[in-house]
Design an enzyme around this catalytic site. Structure first.
Site, short mmCIF file in Angstrom:
data_model
loop_
_atom_site.label_atom_id
_atom_site.label_comp_id
_atom_site.label_asym_id
_atom_site.label_seq_id
_atom_site.Cartn_x
_atom_site.Cartn_y
_atom_site.Cartn_z
N CYS A 11 0.83 -1.38 -0.18
CA CYS A 11 -0.04 -0.39 -0.25
C CYS A 11 0.56 1.12 -0.41
CB CYS A 11 -1.12 -0.07 1.35
SG CYS A 11 -2.10 1.24 1.26
N ASP A 131 -7.98 -3.87 10.69
CA ASP A 131 -6.95 -3.07 10.07
C ASP A 131 -6.34 -2.94 12.00
OD1 ASP A 131 -4.81 -1.53 9.91
OD2 ASP A 131 -5.54 -0.11 8.76
O1 LIG Z 1 -0.72 4.46 5.50
C1 LIG Z 1 -2.06 5.31 5.17
O2 LIG Z 1 -1.65 6.98 5.91
C2 LIG Z 1 -3.67 5.15 5.37
C3 LIG Z 1 -4.29 6.96 5.62
C4 LIG Z 1 -5.22 6.35 5.54
C5 LIG Z 1 -5.98 5.37 5.74
C6 LIG Z 1 -5.76 4.18 4.53
C7 LIG Z 1 -4.11 4.22 5.83
N1 LIG Z 1 -3.54 3.16 4.90
C8 LIG Z 1 -3.77 1.93 5.55
O3 LIG Z 1 -3.19 1.58 6.81
C9 LIG Z 1 -3.04 -0.04 6.75
C10 LIG Z 1 -1.78 -0.69 7.40
O4 LIG Z 1 -0.59 0.47 7.29
P1 LIG Z 1 0.48 0.26 8.68
O5 LIG Z 1 1.44 -1.08 7.56
O6 LIG Z 1 0.36 -0.80 9.81
O7 LIG Z 1 1.88 1.03 8.50
C11 LIG Z 1 -3.19 -0.12 5.10
O8 LIG Z 1 -4.53 -1.11 5.21
C12 LIG Z 1 -2.95 0.59 4.38
O9 LIG Z 1 -3.81 0.38 3.40
#
Ligand SMILES: O=C(O)c1ccccc1N[C@@H]1O[C@H](COP(=O)(O)O)[C@@H](O)[C@H]1O
Length: 207
Positions: A11, A131
């Protein structure tokens, strides 16, 4: 017999170069974050071009948080995404309206799972993802606590990186894994080695 390898979503893609590298390294899906609050926000134009650069088999997922339906559909169309990921508190009607146009990854926090999980578990076109409460914050969930309630077919996000993703897969057997924070050199810019290591770790966990 071993479990199937979870789908791998990388992502926070903000450049064509990072998109192509992740695809070549074996990602099944790339996430393009359109949420205004994100430090990984990308324009629809860049997402579209990056998506066109990765060939026909890599899914392109538009990621949204606290955005209205018009904006979700307009940006998804402009970016030519193939699926939509929805964070935040949303009505069932909102999720269904998006699912009329795109396959949906509906993201829930563990606290929402009991109430909302059963609503979506068997709905065609909607896939659950679990998440951490702060999306993109890099904080892992407590996988052991979730083991008994994690619904089959659900994806997992939250603080996943090359060093811990195999453990998460062993405990929860997610259908897909998604990561961003721990794959970056700095916000919005991938570290290609971390992306490659993450994908190798996922594949290794299922071998
Ligand atoms: O990463 C971002 O800035 C974000 C902002 C708004 C919605 C989703 C976002 N990211 C999502 O967060 C999870 C996991 O993140 P991490 O690996 O813990 O940093 C993933 O689903 C991203 O798509």
């Amino acid at each position: 017999m071993s479990d199937p390898t979870p789908r791998i979503k990388i992502c926070g893609t903000t450049s064509i170069q990072d998109a192509v590298h992740a695809a070549q390294a074996g990602a099944d899906a790339l996430g393009f974050i359109f949420a205004p609050i994100s430090k990984r926000r990308v324009s629809a134009a860049v997402a579209r071009e990056a998506g066109l650069g990765v060939g026909p088999t890599v899914a392109r997922v538009g990621v949204f948080l606290d955005q209205n339906l018009d904006e979700v559909l307009r940006l998804s169309e402009a970016a030519r995404v193939s699926a939509v990921q929805l964070h935040g508190p949303l009505s069932g009607g909102f999720v269904r309206a998006v699912a009329d146009f795109y396959p949906v990854l509906r993201v829930l926090r563990p606290a929402d799972l009991a109430a909302e999980g059963p609503l979506w578990q068997a709905v065609p076109g909607v896939t659950l993802m679990l998440d951490a409460p702060q999306p993109g914050g890099g904080v892992p969930l407590d996988w052991d606590r979730l083991q008994d309630t994690f619904p089959p077919g659900t994806w997992l996000a939250g603080g996943l990186g090359p060093w811990n993703v195999a453990g998460a897969i062993r405990v929860l057997r997610p259908a897909g894994v998604d990561a961003v924070s721990h794959l970056e050199a700095r916000p919005g810019v991938k570290d290609p080695a971390k992306v490659a290591d993450f994908i190798a770790a996922v594949r290794g966990a299922s071998a």
